[in-house]
Design an enzyme around this catalytic site. Structure first.
Site, PDB file in Angstrom:
ATOM      1  N   ASP A 279      -3.300   2.431  -5.639  1.00 19.21           N
ATOM      2  CA  ASP A 279      -2.317   2.700  -4.933  1.00 19.21           C
ATOM      3  C   ASP A 279      -2.103   1.309  -4.008  1.00 19.21           C
ATOM      4  O   ASP A 279      -1.096   1.525  -2.907  1.00 19.21           O
ATOM      5  CB  ASP A 279      -2.345   3.837  -4.175  1.00 19.21           C
ATOM      6  N   GLU A 280      -2.870   0.159  -4.253  1.00 24.27           N
ATOM      7  CA  GLU A 280      -2.816  -0.825  -3.372  1.00 24.27           C
ATOM      8  C   GLU A 280      -3.083  -2.158  -4.281  1.00 24.27           C
ATOM      9  O   GLU A 280      -3.759  -2.404  -5.057  1.00 24.27           O
ATOM     10  CB  GLU A 280      -4.107  -0.863  -2.318  1.00 24.27           C
TER      11      GLU A 280
ATOM     12  N   ASP B 119       0.738  -1.142  -0.153  1.00 22.84           N
ATOM     13  CA  ASP B 119      -0.151   0.009   0.086  1.00 22.84           C
ATOM     14  C   ASP B 119       0.825   1.292  -0.054  1.00 22.84           C
ATOM     15  O   ASP B 119       1.678   1.429   1.020  1.00 22.84           O
ATOM     16  CB  ASP B 119      -0.735  -0.017   1.288  1.00 22.84           C
TER      17      ASP B 119
END
Length: 415
Positions: free
Chosen positions: A106-107, A11
Site C-alpha cells: 500500500d506504499e 501511502d
C-alpha cells in the site's frame, strides 16, 4: 539537496480497513478492525481511524483490541482482494511516472521527470494522483512531496490521513528540525530511547551532533543517519519489481485443535487460499512448507519439494497435510497455529501437450473458481455453508466442470 528532483511518497490510508469499507459501505464511520474475530488469538492487521481513537494499533492482539473497543466490527484478512486493489493502485502510479518503487502493498515512492517546475508541477501531480485513486478505487491516499525520499516520506506521515504536504526545495532541514528523532525513517524505538538518554530529542539536535559521536548508537550507519537528519538523501527511486520469494497464509485458532480431521480441513483451506493468491500473482511454486505451533508455543516447520511446479490448492494441501501429520506423530500435542507457504516461485506456465486440452481446462476451472470465491467473499460470507468443498460451492463447480468438458469436446471434434 537536489532542486531538480521531485519525489512523491504515496501511502494508502488504513488500506485493509478502507478496502473493506469500499465493498461494504455500511461500515463507513464505524470502528473497524481487520485481522481476526472477537475472542481470537490473532493480531490486528489494520484498523480504521475510528478504531484508532481507542488506542488500537497494527500488531496488537485481537483480544486486547476487543477490550479497548468491544463495539468494533471485526473482519478476517482477505489478502487476495487487497492484492487486486494494490495492482490497480500500481497501475495508476505507473501512469504518472515511469520511475516508481513499490515499498509495500500500500506504499510507494515515485519520481517525476527531469527538472520539474517547483512547486506547480509536483503539487499538480500529487493532486491528480489523489483524485484518480479516489475516483477509480474509492480509497484515500496521502501524498508527501519533496526533493528526496526521506523528506517526502516524513511529509506523508505528517499529512495523514487523506492529506497532501509539499516541502519546497531548500526547506528540508527546517522542516525536519523540530520533529522528534523517531520521526526519521530508520530510527526505531531503541535508538530513539538511547538518543534521548544522551540529550538528543529532535532531528535538529541530531543534525548538529558530529557523526563520529553517533557511532555509539548507529555504528556504521552514523554518517547516513546524520545526513538524513539534515534532509539530505541522494538515493534514487529504483523502479524494479520485486517478485515475492514465497506466498503463504497462517491461522491462529480460537481453541487448540486435537482432531486430525479439523487439522486436515484447516490445512486445506490455507492451501486453497495460498494457491488462489499465487494464481492472482501469475506465479507457480514447487516447495511447500508448513508451520505448526503447539499449545505450549513450541513452533516447528517442515518443507517438501514437489515433483513439478503447481498452482493447485489440492496438490499443495496434500503435501502440507503429510508434512504436518509427520510433526503431529512426533509431538502429539494440541495445535494452536497452522501455516502453509509455497516457495520456489516462477512465472506461471501451462505445459500444453498436442491434442490434450486437460492442462488448459484445469487452469480455466481454477480461475473460474477464483472468481466464484471472490464473489462469495464480496457478499460477506463468513462461514462455510453445507454442500461446499475446500471453500468453493459444489453445485456451481460441477456446472463449470460440465461446461468446460463440453467446450473441450467441441474443440476436439472440430480438430
Amino acid at each position: 539537496m537536489d532542486a531538480q528532483r521531485a519525489v512523491l511518497h504515496a501511502d494508502l490510508d488504513a488500506f485493509f480497513a478502507a478496502a473493506e469499507v469500499r465493498r461494504r459501505p455500511e461500515l463507513a464511520g464505524k470502528p473497524l478492525i481487520v485481522g481476526g474475530r472477537p475472542g481470537g488469538r490473532g493480531v490486528v492487521s489494520s484498523a480504521s481511524y475510528e478504531a484508532r481513537r481507542y488506542g488500537i494499533r497494527s500488531g496488537m492482539p485481537i483480544r486486547q483490541a476487543e477490550r479497548l473497543c468491544p463495539q468494533a466490527v471485526f473482519l478476517p484478512v482477505d489478502f487476495a482482494y487487497y492484492r487486486e486493489l494494490a495492482a490497480q493502485f500500481r497501475a495508476i502510479l505507473s501512469d504518472l511516472s515511469s520511475l516508481v518503487e513499490h515499498l509495500s502493498i500500500d506504499e510507494a515512492c515515485l519520481e517525476l521527470g527531469p527538472a520539474p517546475r517547483w512547486p506547480e508541477e509536483p503539487a499538480a501531480a500529487g493532486r491528480r494522483l489523489r483524485q484518480r485513486v479516489r475516483a477509480e478505487l474509492g480509497l484515500n491516499v496521502t501524498v508527501g512531496i519533496a526533493t528526496n525520499r526521506t523528506v517526502a516520506k516524513v511529509a506523508a506521515d505528517l499529512a495523514k490521513p487523506d492529506g497532501l504536504r509539499l516541502i519546497p526545495p531548500g526547506q528540508e532541514a527546517t522542516f525536519l528540525a523540530p520533529l522528534p528523532v523517531d520521526y526519521l525513517p530508520g530510527i526505531g524505538p531503541n535508538a530513539a530511547r538511547r538518543l534521548r538518554e544522551l540529550g538528543v530529542r529532535t532531528l535538529g539536535q541530531l543534525a548538529q551532533v558530529p557523526p563520529y559521536w553517533l557511532r555509539v548508537v548507529f555504528g556504521r550507519r552514523a554518517e547516513e543517519v546524520h545526513q538524513r537528519a539534515q534532509g539530505i538523501d541522494p538515493r534514487p527511486v529504483t523502479p524494479e519489481e520485486r517478485a515475492p520469494k514465497s506466498i503463504g497464509h497462517e491461522r491462529t485458532f480460537h481453541r487448540d485443535l486435537s482432531e486430525r480431521s479439523e487439522i486436515r480441513q484447516a490445512l486445506r483451506e490455507l492451501s486453497e487460499k495460498t494457491a488462489r493468491e499465487m494464481r492472482l500473482e501469475g506465479l507457480q511454486g514447487q516447495v511447500v512448507s508448513v508451520k505448526v505451533r503447539f499449545d505450549d508455543f513450541t513452533t516447528l516447520g517442515r518443507q517438501r519439494r514437489l515433483a513439478r511446479p503447481t498452482i493447485d490448492g489440492r496438490e499443495i494441501a496434500e503435501a502440507a497435510v503429510g508434512l504436518a501429520f509427520e510433526l503431529l506423530d512426533e509431538w502429539r500435542r494440541p495445535v494452536r497455529l497452522l501455516g502453509v507457504r509455497v516457495s520456489g516461485l516462477a512465472p506461471l506456465a501451462v505445459q500444453l501437450a498436442l491434442f490434450d486440452p486437460r492442462p488448459l481446462r484445469a487452469l480455466l476451472l481454477l480461475r473460474a473458481l477464483d472468481r466464484l470465491a471472490a464473489r462469495r467473499d464480496a457478499a460477506g460470507a463468513s462461514s462455510r455453508r453445507p454442500g461446499t468443498a475446500l471453500g468453493y460451492p459444489v453445485g456451481p463447480a460441477r456446472l463449470l466442470v460440465s461446461a468446460l468438458e463440453r467446450r473441450s469436446s467441441v474443440t476436439e471434434d472440430e480438430g
